[in-house]
Design a protein around this motif. Structure first.
Motif, PDB file in Angstrom:
ATOM      1  N   GLU A  98     -11.817   6.907   3.137  1.00  0.00           N
ATOM      2  CA  GLU A  98     -11.625   5.554   3.635  1.00  0.00           C
ATOM      3  C   GLU A  98     -12.741   5.201   4.612  1.00  0.00           C
ATOM      4  O   GLU A  98     -13.160   6.017   5.417  1.00  0.00           O
ATOM      5  CB  GLU A  98     -10.276   5.428   4.335  1.00  0.00           C
ATOM      6  CG  GLU A  98      -9.074   5.608   3.400  1.00  0.00           C
ATOM      7  CD  GLU A  98      -7.764   5.373   4.128  1.00  0.00           C
ATOM      8  OE1 GLU A  98      -7.818   5.006   5.315  1.00  0.00           O
ATOM      9  OE2 GLU A  98      -6.724   5.576   3.504  1.00  0.00           O
ATOM     10  N   THR A 136      -4.979  -8.969  -7.689  1.00  0.00           N
ATOM     11  CA  THR A 136      -5.494  -9.973  -6.754  1.00  0.00           C
ATOM     12  C   THR A 136      -6.949  -9.682  -6.425  1.00  0.00           C
ATOM     13  O   THR A 136      -7.280  -8.588  -5.964  1.00  0.00           O
ATOM     14  CB  THR A 136      -4.659  -9.995  -5.463  1.00  0.00           C
ATOM     15  OG1 THR A 136      -3.295 -10.247  -5.777  1.00  0.00           O
ATOM     16  CG2 THR A 136      -5.173 -11.067  -4.513  1.00  0.00           C
ATOM     17  N   LEU A 152      -9.980  -9.783  -4.197  1.00  0.00           N
ATOM     18  CA  LEU A 152     -10.217  -9.905  -2.763  1.00  0.00           C
ATOM     19  C   LEU A 152     -11.678 -10.138  -2.417  1.00  0.00           C
ATOM     20  O   LEU A 152     -12.024 -10.271  -1.243  1.00  0.00           O
ATOM     21  CB  LEU A 152      -9.708  -8.654  -2.034  1.00  0.00           C
ATOM     22  CG  LEU A 152      -8.212  -8.374  -2.171  1.00  0.00           C
ATOM     23  CD1 LEU A 152      -7.850  -7.103  -1.420  1.00  0.00           C
ATOM     24  CD2 LEU A 152      -7.391  -9.545  -1.663  1.00  0.00           C
ATOM     25  N   ARG A 207     -10.941  -0.158   1.050  1.00  0.00           N
ATOM     26  CA  ARG A 207     -10.516  -0.819  -0.183  1.00  0.00           C
ATOM     27  C   ARG A 207     -11.704  -1.114  -1.083  1.00  0.00           C
ATOM     28  O   ARG A 207     -11.787  -2.145  -1.729  1.00  0.00           O
ATOM     29  CB  ARG A 207      -9.771  -2.120   0.111  1.00  0.00           C
ATOM     30  CG  ARG A 207      -8.493  -1.936   0.890  1.00  0.00           C
ATOM     31  CD  ARG A 207      -7.652  -3.191   0.777  1.00  0.00           C
ATOM     32  NE  ARG A 207      -8.439  -4.374   0.898  1.00  0.00           N
ATOM     33  CZ  ARG A 207      -8.367  -5.207   1.920  1.00  0.00           C
ATOM     34  NH1 ARG A 207      -7.555  -4.979   2.910  1.00  0.00           N
ATOM     35  NH2 ARG A 207      -9.107  -6.302   1.930  1.00  0.00           N
ATOM     36  N   ASP A 255      -8.692 -13.574   3.116  1.00  0.00           N
ATOM     37  CA  ASP A 255      -7.610 -13.375   2.152  1.00  0.00           C
ATOM     38  C   ASP A 255      -7.494 -14.573   1.213  1.00  0.00           C
ATOM     39  O   ASP A 255      -7.836 -15.705   1.590  1.00  0.00           O
ATOM     40  CB  ASP A 255      -6.280 -13.201   2.884  1.00  0.00           C
ATOM     41  CG  ASP A 255      -6.243 -11.949   3.733  1.00  0.00           C
ATOM     42  OD1 ASP A 255      -6.890 -10.961   3.340  1.00  0.00           O
ATOM     43  OD2 ASP A 255      -5.571 -11.957   4.786  1.00  0.00           O
ATOM     44  N   ARG A 259     -10.220  -5.338  -5.190  1.00  0.00           N
ATOM     45  CA  ARG A 259      -8.977  -5.883  -5.725  1.00  0.00           C
ATOM     46  C   ARG A 259      -7.786  -5.150  -5.132  1.00  0.00           C
ATOM     47  O   ARG A 259      -7.864  -3.968  -4.798  1.00  0.00           O
ATOM     48  CB  ARG A 259      -8.948  -5.745  -7.252  1.00  0.00           C
ATOM     49  CG  ARG A 259      -9.871  -6.718  -7.967  1.00  0.00           C
ATOM     50  CD  ARG A 259      -9.800  -6.543  -9.455  1.00  0.00           C
ATOM     51  NE  ARG A 259     -10.632  -7.532 -10.135  1.00  0.00           N
ATOM     52  CZ  ARG A 259     -10.951  -7.464 -11.420  1.00  0.00           C
ATOM     53  NH1 ARG A 259     -10.502  -6.475 -12.162  1.00  0.00           N
ATOM     54  NH2 ARG A 259     -11.707  -8.400 -11.968  1.00  0.00           N
ATOM     55  N   ASP A 260      -6.690  -5.858  -5.042  1.00  0.00           N
ATOM     56  CA  ASP A 260      -5.400  -5.289  -4.684  1.00  0.00           C
ATOM     57  C   ASP A 260      -4.463  -5.580  -5.849  1.00  0.00           C
ATOM     58  O   ASP A 260      -3.922  -6.680  -5.950  1.00  0.00           O
ATOM     59  CB  ASP A 260      -4.883  -5.912  -3.395  1.00  0.00           C
ATOM     60  CG  ASP A 260      -3.549  -5.307  -2.947  1.00  0.00           C
ATOM     61  OD1 ASP A 260      -3.103  -4.335  -3.579  1.00  0.00           O
ATOM     62  OD2 ASP A 260      -2.969  -5.816  -1.973  1.00  0.00           O
ATOM     63  N   GLY A 261      -4.309  -4.620  -6.754  1.00  0.00           N
ATOM     64  CA  GLY A 261      -3.589  -4.886  -7.991  1.00  0.00           C
ATOM     65  C   GLY A 261      -4.384  -5.857  -8.836  1.00  0.00           C
ATOM     66  O   GLY A 261      -5.522  -5.601  -9.202  1.00  0.00           O
TER      67      GLY A 261
END
Length: 398
Positions: free
Chosen positions: A50, A76, A78, A223, A182, A72-74
């Protein structure tokens, strides 16, 4: 990594995380072919790290290195983009960061300072905000940084009108600052075919400019975001063209469908890296903001010592317009980039005009928006000296 030379270059990658330098997999002996490039997934070289910092060192010739991002978050989106360091600058005790682009009004966003002391000593870092009216000390942003470990600091309370940050420490450090915006909505929305086409871009569709350096250091945001910072003392750095990131790909309607596509709103990110103010010329080529929906470009300048900065705006035909900007101690300015500008160079003189001036730190911002969300890109301008030392080689006499 890109190799502009005529010979193969061998590269080694080192990675630091929050707990120190980490073991890598297959990160030594990487070969970049002459006149070619090599792409490697950072997550494969250092799985599960991280907020890493990455050092790229080369033997056998120079390489230019940059990081392409797709976050990406799933399902989504970003943000996406390309980031790079700010030139051939080693870790230092007094460094500066140009300001980031402004987050869209009303958006949910975070601004984060990432720090690393790559040596054997811990560092105590003091952060000062630079504004058009002078320095504003941030008493809550004096932090202790363990040697060889990453630290992230929230910068949510910077003074209005901040044009840069000055970092002073008792041990050499590298740093970068990033903005993460976001998505404004969680549900897909209708978008016109024109909007969809305008935002359809590959995540790695960004260009980089070669830097004649042997090593680079990058900080990669969590991320899978990434940012590049200054190189260690035995390294150098690279630069990429600012404004080359993309807001992500937009869904296309099914084959034969005439309905307007549904698109999911997207977030965005932008990072800039720290450097030492320099009196050498700094500059870069510029993208065409017209390629971005609602696109606009701005230049941000900061100086820790008083100087006169001369901004050279170059158009595509080679024409040049200059603009003098007076900078007092610990101040900065934001300038709109004139329409049609394709490159910018900045030189400095003494405020009285009698001698070369003190150093500056600068960055270019490109911003815009479409139906999917904001577009933000930023890059610290690297120093590009106009002179170099040529080594003469003569045959030995028997």
């Amino acid at each position: 990594m890109t190799n502009p030379g005529p010979d193969p270059v061998t590269v080694t990658v080192r990675v630091w995380g929050v707990d120190g330098e980490v073991a890598t997999t297959g990160a030594t002996g990487l070969v970049v072919p002459p006149g070619g490039r090599a792409d490697h997934q950072l997550a494969a070289l250092a799985p599960g790290v991280e907020a890493p910092v990455v050092a790229v060192s080369a033997t056998g010739g120079p390489v230019a290195a940059h990081l392409n991002l797709l976050v990406r978050d799933g399902t989504t989106d970003l943000g996406a983009g390309t980031v790079a360091p700010a030139g051939t600058v080693a870790p230092a005790k007094d460094i500066a960061l140009p300001a980031l682009p402004s987050a869209p009004d009303g958006s949910s966003h975070r601004t984060t300072l990432r720090l690393l002391a790559p040596g054997e000593e811990e560092a105590v870092v003091d952060v000062t905000a630079l504004t058009e009216d002078g320095a504003v000390r941030l008493p809550d942003l004096v932090t202790r940084l363990a040697s060889g470990r990453i630290l992230e600091v929230d910068l949510g309370d910077l003074p209005a009108g901040t044009t840069g940050l000055r970092l002073r420490s008792d041990a050499p450090v590298v740093a970068a600052v990033g903005l993460e915006v976001d998505p404004q909505e969680s549900e897909p929305q209708e978008a016109s075919v024109d909007d969809a086409a305008a935002t359809d871009a590959a995540a790695d569709g960004s260009a980089a400019t070669d830097a004649p350096d042997d090593e680079a250091v990058a900080t990669e945001p969590s991320r899978d975001e990434a940012v590049v910072t200054d190189a260690p003392a035995d390294g150098a750095a690279v630069t990429t063209a600012p404004g080359t990131d993309t807001a992500g790909a937009t869904a296309s309607p099914p084959q034969g469908s005439v309905a307007e596509p549904l698109v999911r709103t997207a977030g965005e990110l932008a990072w800039v890296s720290a450097t030492v103010p320099t009196a050498d010329p700094v500059g870069t080529a510029l993208p065409d903001p017209a390629a971005v929906p609602g696109g606009a470009a701005r230049l941000v300048l900061s100086a820790v010592d008083a100087t006169t900065a001369t901004v050279h705006w170059l158009d595509q035909d080679g024409g040049s317009v200059t603009e003098d900007v007076e900078l007092a101690n610990d101040t900065g300015r934001l300038l709109d980039v004139p329409a049609g500008t394709r490159a910018v160079w900045i030189t400095t003189t003494d405020p009285r005009g009698a001698a070369p001036g003190a150093g500056v730190v600068a960055a270019v911002h490109v911003s815009g928006a479409d139906g999917r969300g904001p577009f933000l890109a930023a890059a610290t301008l690297p120093a590009v000296p106009w002179t170099t030392t040529v080594t003469t080689v003569r045959p030995a006499v028997p």
